[in-house]
Design a protein around this motif. Sequence first.
Motif, PDB file in Angstrom:
ATOM      1  N   THR A 164       0.810  -1.213   0.000  1.00  0.00           N
ATOM      2  CA  THR A 164       0.000   0.000   0.000  1.00  0.00           C
ATOM      3  C   THR A 164       0.847   1.269   0.000  1.00  0.00           C
ATOM      4  O   THR A 164       0.309   2.363   0.051  1.00  0.00           O
ATOM      5  N   SER A 165       2.159   1.131  -0.064  1.00  0.00           N
ATOM      6  CA  SER A 165       3.058   2.294  -0.079  1.00  0.00           C
ATOM      7  C   SER A 165       4.296   1.936  -0.886  1.00  0.00           C
ATOM      8  O   SER A 165       4.561   0.762  -1.185  1.00  0.00           O
ATOM      9  N   LEU A 218       6.228  -1.743  -1.441  1.00  0.00           N
ATOM     10  CA  LEU A 218       6.555  -2.297  -2.760  1.00  0.00           C
ATOM     11  C   LEU A 218       8.035  -2.622  -2.853  1.00  0.00           C
ATOM     12  O   LEU A 218       8.425  -3.657  -3.425  1.00  0.00           O
ATOM     13  N   ALA A 219       8.881  -1.753  -2.293  1.00  0.00           N
ATOM     14  CA  ALA A 219      10.321  -2.017  -2.304  1.00  0.00           C
ATOM     15  C   ALA A 219      10.656  -3.230  -1.449  1.00  0.00           C
ATOM     16  O   ALA A 219      11.498  -4.070  -1.835  1.00  0.00           O
ATOM     17  N   GLU A 220      10.007  -3.366  -0.314  1.00  0.00           N
ATOM     18  CA  GLU A 220      10.258  -4.506   0.569  1.00  0.00           C
ATOM     19  C   GLU A 220       9.888  -5.819  -0.090  1.00  0.00           C
ATOM     20  O   GLU A 220      10.485  -6.864   0.201  1.00  0.00           O
ATOM     21  N   GLY A 270      10.170  -6.381  -3.300  1.00  0.00           N
ATOM     22  CA  GLY A 270      10.981  -6.602  -4.487  1.00  0.00           C
ATOM     23  C   GLY A 270      10.438  -5.988  -5.759  1.00  0.00           C
ATOM     24  O   GLY A 270      10.994  -6.215  -6.836  1.00  0.00           O
ATOM     25  N   LEU A 271       9.375  -5.171  -5.681  1.00  0.00           N
ATOM     26  CA  LEU A 271       8.850  -4.539  -6.893  1.00  0.00           C
ATOM     27  C   LEU A 271       9.640  -3.301  -7.277  1.00  0.00           C
ATOM     28  O   LEU A 271       9.574  -2.860  -8.430  1.00  0.00           O
ATOM     29  N   ALA A 272      10.358  -2.705  -6.347  1.00  0.00           N
ATOM     30  CA  ALA A 272      11.174  -1.524  -6.624  1.00  0.00           C
ATOM     31  C   ALA A 272      12.500  -1.670  -5.912  1.00  0.00           C
ATOM     32  O   ALA A 272      12.575  -2.243  -4.817  1.00  0.00           O
ATOM     33  N   THR A 273      13.543  -1.164  -6.529  1.00  0.00           N
ATOM     34  CA  THR A 273      14.865  -1.186  -5.911  1.00  0.00           C
ATOM     35  C   THR A 273      14.970  -0.038  -4.905  1.00  0.00           C
ATOM     36  O   THR A 273      14.176   0.914  -4.951  1.00  0.00           O
TER      37      THR A 273
END
Length: 863
Positions: free
Chosen positions: A215-216, A220-222, A224-227
Amino acid sequence: MACTGAELTALQAEHRQRRAALLAALMQPDLRPQGVRRILRALSDASDTLLRALWGRAHIGRQAALVATGGYGRRQLFPHSDVDVLVLVGTGAATAAIETFIACCWDAGLRISSSVRTLPECLQASGADLTLQTALLEARRLAGSTRLFAELRTAHARALDVRAFMQAKLLELHQRHTRHEHTPYALEPDCKESPGGLRDLHLVLWLARAARLGTSWRELAERGLATPYELRQLQRNEAMLWLVRARLHVVAARHEDRLVFDLQAAVAQAFGLTDTQGSGGRLLRASEQLMRRYYWAAKAVSQLTQILLLEIEERVQPASEPLILIDAEFLQKGSLLEIARRDLYERRPQAIVRTFLRYQSTPGITGLSVQTLRALYNARPLMKRAFREDEANRACFMQILRQGSGVTHALRLMNQTSVLGRLLAPFRRIVGQMQHDLFHAYTVDQHILMVVRNLRRFFMPEHAHEYPLCSQLATGWDKPWLLTIAALFHDIGKGRGGNHSQIGAREVARFCRRYAAHGITGEDAALVEFLVAEHLLMSQVAQKQDLSEPAVVAAFARRVGNERALTGLYLLTVADIRGTGPRVWTAWKGKLLEDLYHATLAVLGGRTPEPATEIEERKRDARVVLALHALPPLAHERLWRTLDVGYFLRHDAGDIAWHARQLWSLVGGAQPVVRARKSLAGEGLQVLVYTPDQSELFLRICGYFDRADFSILAARIHTTLDGHALDTFQVIARHGNTGVRELMALVQDGLPRALDPRTALPEPRPRRLSRRARSFPITPRVTLRPDERGERWILTLSATDRAGLLYLVAQVLARHGLSVQLAKVSTLGERVEDTFVVSGEALQSAERQLRIEQQLLQALAQP
C-alpha cells in the motif's frame, strides 16, 4: 439535533485558523518537497477533526459509519480539493440526522463531496462505476460503526476481480494519456492528470493494493517490486509533484491542477525562484525554471511508473510466452525486448545503444520488458563522456538513424529512457526546455521529435495523401537519415541566447566531424549544416516577401545553391511548421511554400525569369481555362487591356481566368463587384473586389472582415489603368462551422455595402487577449525600408495576435495616405508577423516615416 450557530462558528473558526497556518507553512520558499507530506496529512487531519466533531453533535447513532474515500481517504488532502466522504448506513439509520450532519458540514465551510449508501448499494454502484470501485480501495473510517466499515472492506475485497480491475484501469490510463497527447511536456500540463503526473503514481498504488502487493512505495520495495534507488526516486519526485500541486491550489485560490501560463510565475515565486541570466546572457524566467523542474520530475515518474506497472502486471498475470533468443545479449519475451542478464549494461555499456537497434529492427518487438527498462533506468550513471565518445556507440546510433523504419519510435524511446540526451550532450540541454514564442505547443525536445516524425512520414507510402508533393520528393531523396540529423539539431541551440540556428549549425558541424568515420562527410555534412543554419529561411521568404518579384526568387535560389539543398530545405520546413502546434500550419502556407519551391527549382534549372515570356505563358494558360467555361471569344480582352505587367506577374493563370469570367461584362462599371469562391489552397475563401478606386478602400475592406469575424491571410492590391481597384483577398472565418456557400453569400452581400463611401467606418472592436498572450507578451516591432529598386517600401510588423489588428494597421496607413499593394499575414499561434508592400508621398519624408512607425507601434500595443 442540529449544531447551534455558536457551535458552528467556533468549529469553523478553529478549522480556518488551523488551515491558514498550514497553508502559510506550505508557501514558505524554504519548505523542502519532502516536507509537503506532513502538511497534506495535517490538512487531512484538520478535516478529520471537524467532521468527527460534527458527526458527534448530529447524534446519528451506531447504524452508520462515516468513511473517507479517494485522496482524502489516503490522507493526501490538497488545499482546495473536495473532501470525499461516504456515509455508510445500516438498518434503522437516522436519515434526518444524516441530512443535518451534511448540512452542518457545508455550513462549517467544508467542501464535501458526499454520498449516502447502504452496503448492498455500495457494492452494486462500485461494480458499475470504476471510479467508485477505485475510491473504496482507499476507504478510511472516520467515525461511526466499526462493524459496518469492516463489512464494507471485506465485501469490496471479495467482489474485486483483480485482473479485470487492472485491465480497466490500464485502459483508463491509455485514454487519459491520449487526451494529453501522450506527453508530459505540454506547455500547460495538468500536474495530476497528464502523463507523468500524480494520477500515474496513484494508479500504481491502486493496482498494488488491489493485488495485495503493498500500500506504499516502501512496501513495494520490501516485496521486491522496486529497488532502493527507485524507492528514493519515487518518493522524491512524488513530493515534488505534491508541492507543485499544493502551491498551485493556494496561488489560484481554487481547485486548479493545470499549470496554466497565468499561474506559472506565481507558483515559481512560491518556490523562491526569480528571473536570472542564463547562458549566453539570455533571460531565464522564474516560470521557465519551475517548469524545467516539473518536466524532469514528470519524466522520472513516467519511467518509474512504466517499470512498476509492468512489474505488477507480471505478478498478477505471469507471462506464459517462451523466451526466444535474439543474440547473446537480448531475448524476445512475447512482444517485449528482454536483456539476457540483469547486469548486461554494467558489463557491456555498449549494449545500451544496441538495445534500441534491436528494438527497432527485430520483428514483433513493440516495447521493452520491465527488466530492460529497470536496467536502463539504473544505468544512467554509466552514460558519461566515454560513453558518448565510444566509436561503437556512434556506429550503432548511425545504424539506428539509417534504418528504413522505426526511427521515430527508437528516438522517442531513447528520449523517454534518458539515453538520447546522454548520447548527444546538446540534446540533453533542451529536454523540458519551454518555448516562449507563442506558437510552439511543445517543449523543444518534443517539438524536435515531432519534426523527425513528420519527416519520416514523407517516406511512408501510407501517408502519401497527406502532403503529396513532400511524398513525391521523398521518393527521390537518397539518404533520409541526413534529414533526420538535421531535424534533431535544427532547434538544439534554443535556450542559450543568441541565434539558435547558428548555434545549432555549429553543434551539427561538430557532430558531423565526430561521426565522420560513420559516413557523414563532404557534401552530406555540408548539406546538414546548411539545413540547420537556414531552417527558417524558406518560411520567411514564402510568408514575408513578394514571390512575384523575380529578384526575390533569384536571391533565394542563390542562397540555396542547388536542387538537393532546396528539396531538403522544403521537406524540413514543412515538417517543422507542422511540428510546432495544431494551429500553425494552414493550407495557405503550404501553397506559398510550394510556389516558392517550384519557382526556385526553375531558376536553379537555368531558367532565367523573363517577365514578358512569363506573362504570355500565363495568358495562354488562362485562355485555355476560359475556353472550358464557354466565355465568348475575346471577351476577356476588354479587361486585360486595363491591366499592366504587375497584375499578370502577381496572379497565376487560374486567378487571371477567374477574374476575367467574373468581370468581362462589368469592366469600368461604377458599382462595386464582390465575388467569392472556395480557396484553391484548401481552406477559407478567395474574395475578389472590383470597384472604382477610392481613398480608404483597403481600410473599409479590413473593417468589414473584422466586423464579420474573418481573418485576412493575404491580399493582392491592384489598380487598373482606368482607375479601378482589382483586389484579391485570402480570408478564413474565425467563427463556427458555417458552410462555404453561406460564407460566400455573407461576403458577397455585406462587403459591397461596406464599400459605400457614405457609410461610416466602424470603430475597432475591443477584444481580450488569450491567457497565453497575456502571460508571454511580445514587444511590438515595426520596420520600414525601401525595396531593392527604391520604388516601393516594405513594411514588416511583429506583435501579439488579436482579432482586428489588421484593421488598426489599415487605419494608420489610411491616415497617412499610403496605398497597400501587397499584404501577407503570417499567424504563428498567438503571434503575427505581417508584411506589406506600400507606397505614398509620406514615405519620402524621414519625419513622416518616423511618425508612421510610432503610430503603428501604438496601434500594435493597444490592449
